[in-house]
Scaffold this motif. Structure first.
Motif, mmCIF file in Angstrom:
data_model
loop_
_atom_site.group_PDB
_atom_site.id
_atom_site.type_symbol
_atom_site.label_atom_id
_atom_site.label_comp_id
_atom_site.label_asym_id
_atom_site.label_seq_id
_atom_site.Cartn_x
_atom_site.Cartn_y
_atom_site.Cartn_z
ATOM 1 N N SER A 1 0.905 -1.320 0.043
ATOM 2 C CA SER A 1 0.161 0.017 0.218
ATOM 3 C C SER A 1 0.821 1.105 0.116
ATOM 4 O O SER A 1 2.083 1.217 0.376
ATOM 5 C CB SER A 1 -1.004 0.042 1.361
ATOM 6 O OG SER A 1 -1.280 1.362 1.421
ATOM 7 N N THR A 2 0.115 2.305 -0.321
ATOM 8 C CA THR A 2 1.060 3.686 -0.514
ATOM 9 C C THR A 2 0.326 4.401 0.886
ATOM 10 O O THR A 2 0.776 5.713 1.059
ATOM 11 C CB THR A 2 0.577 4.571 -1.486
ATOM 12 O OG1 THR A 2 -0.566 4.412 -1.968
ATOM 13 C CG2 THR A 2 1.377 3.604 -2.765
ATOM 14 N N SER B 1 8.955 -18.513 -5.362
ATOM 15 C CA SER B 1 8.244 -17.644 -4.166
ATOM 16 C C SER B 1 9.039 -16.483 -3.932
ATOM 17 O O SER B 1 10.507 -16.488 -3.982
ATOM 18 C CB SER B 1 8.160 -18.318 -2.995
ATOM 19 O OG SER B 1 7.448 -19.499 -3.040
ATOM 20 N N TYR B 2 8.659 -15.140 -3.910
ATOM 21 C CA TYR B 2 9.244 -13.977 -3.695
ATOM 22 C C TYR B 2 8.514 -13.114 -2.650
ATOM 23 O O TYR B 2 7.436 -13.219 -2.584
ATOM 24 C CB TYR B 2 9.222 -12.892 -5.172
ATOM 25 C CG TYR B 2 9.876 -13.600 -6.111
ATOM 26 C CD1 TYR B 2 11.396 -13.502 -6.377
ATOM 27 C CD2 TYR B 2 9.379 -14.379 -7.401
ATOM 28 C CE1 TYR B 2 12.150 -14.006 -7.245
ATOM 29 C CE2 TYR B 2 9.837 -14.905 -8.137
ATOM 30 C CZ TYR B 2 11.487 -14.808 -8.139
ATOM 31 O OH TYR B 2 12.048 -15.435 -9.449
ATOM 32 N N GLY B 3 9.463 -12.602 -1.633
ATOM 33 C CA GLY B 3 8.818 -11.848 -0.644
ATOM 34 C C GLY B 3 9.120 -10.420 -1.059
ATOM 35 O O GLY B 3 8.972 -9.901 -2.220
ATOM 36 N N PRO C 1 8.872 -2.255 0.159
ATOM 37 C CA PRO C 1 8.532 -3.186 1.325
ATOM 38 C C PRO C 1 7.572 -4.167 0.967
ATOM 39 O O PRO C 1 6.685 -4.504 1.858
ATOM 40 C CB PRO C 1 7.964 -2.392 2.326
ATOM 41 C CG PRO C 1 7.594 -1.085 1.643
ATOM 42 C CD PRO C 1 8.585 -0.886 0.264
ATOM 43 N N CYS C 2 7.167 -4.173 -0.472
ATOM 44 C CA CYS C 2 5.945 -4.838 -0.844
ATOM 45 C C CYS C 2 6.338 -6.255 -1.420
ATOM 46 O O CYS C 2 7.198 -6.494 -2.042
ATOM 47 C CB CYS C 2 5.314 -4.283 -1.955
ATOM 48 S SG CYS C 2 4.724 -2.629 -1.571
ATOM 49 N N ALA C 3 5.497 -7.298 -1.024
ATOM 50 C CA ALA C 3 5.581 -8.731 -1.759
ATOM 51 C C ALA C 3 5.459 -8.647 -3.118
ATOM 52 O O ALA C 3 4.437 -8.155 -3.616
ATOM 53 C CB ALA C 3 4.687 -9.757 -0.963
ATOM 54 N N GLY C 4 6.537 -9.063 -3.935
ATOM 55 C CA GLY C 4 6.784 -9.201 -5.322
ATOM 56 C C GLY C 4 7.032 -7.701 -5.924
ATOM 57 O O GLY C 4 7.221 -7.854 -7.121
ATOM 58 N N ALA C 5 7.147 -6.902 -4.858
ATOM 59 C CA ALA C 5 7.920 -5.186 -5.493
ATOM 60 C C ALA C 5 7.010 -4.668 -6.337
ATOM 61 O O ALA C 5 7.215 -3.979 -7.103
ATOM 62 C CB ALA C 5 9.055 -5.958 -6.381
#
Length: 237
Positions: free
Chosen positions: A2-3, A112-114, A188-192
């Motif tokens: 989120s922003t 998997s990507y965090g 800071p976002c899963a998947g960028a």
């Protein structure tokens, strides 16, 4: 993902500022995510946010060793959601509440990507994702922490579910990727990526619950509440 930009401390400070005589919300969100907080607030759900002190890497490593193999992306998201929910449910501050933990993991080509955390990693991720479709898995885990005494209505329920949503990306140019990463939004976002900020310009389609991509599916929460003999309307503020 989120922003929305109040800090977790600000979220908790606002909640703590309520009158001491005011009844505390039934739902505790075991997350510091402003995006998840905003989804609940927009859905009219009263809640308190309590941040879990969970080492995500250690939790995944321990589960991998115990199971003798790598977790798939959906299982990883559910494991982390459960770990966070149970950590917060063990706190005195969560007594008498229903605790919800959430976590998201992005999957591309079975990998998997965090959260990327660094610009270099985020740029590499975007170069791999552009023009393609991946799946964002968001795990939800609910712990009914209410007393099982008849007057309190607790059920002892503890269970989870995963909401998985396909996300398709535009074939963005290197310059666009670099400019986007430079904003800091995807780090800071899963998947960028986000779908509720600058990243929305680079997403061509969503197949599934868009709220799950932000980090919390209200519909999934509704289904989990049934196991605790609660309705989503019981949480409306």
């Amino acid at each position: 993902m989120s922003t929305f930009d109040p800090s977790p401390l600000a979220i908790n400070a606002d909640l703590a500022a309520s009158s001491p005589d005011e009844e505390q919300p039934l739902l505790v969100l075991a997350s510091q995510s402003p995006g998840r907080a905003r989804i609940l607030a927009d859905a009219g759900i009263g809640f308190e946010a309590i941040v879990s002190d969970v080492d995500e890497d250690a939790a995944v490593a321990e589960a991998t060793e115990r199971l003798g193999g790598e977790l798939d992306s959906a299982s990883m998201a559910l494991l982390l959601a459960r770990t966070k929910a149970e950590a917060v449910a063990a706190l005195d501050a969560a007594d008498g509440a229903v605790v919800l933990g959430c976590d998201s993991v992005f999957e591309l080509d079975g990998v998997s990507y965090g959260k990327p955390y660094t610009p270099e990693v985020a740029i590499d991720r975007w170069r791999a994702m552009r023009g393609r479709t991946g799946v964002l898995h968001t795990g939800h885990w609910l712990v009914d922490n209410r007393s099982t005494d008849e007057d309190d209505g607790g059920t002892g329920a503890t269970l989870g579910a995963v909401a998985s949503t396909s996300v398709s990306f535009a074939d963005v140019a290197d310059e666009e990727i670099e400019a986007y990463v430079a904003t800091g939004e995807p780090l800071p976002c899963a998947g960028a990526f986000t779908i509720d900020g600058r990243g929305a310009a680079f997403i061509t389609g969503i197949d599934g619950d868009p709220h799950a991509v932000v980090g919390l599916s209200v519909n999934t929460l509704r289904a989990l509440l049934a196991s605790a003999e609660l309705s989503i309307t019981d949480l409306w503020d």
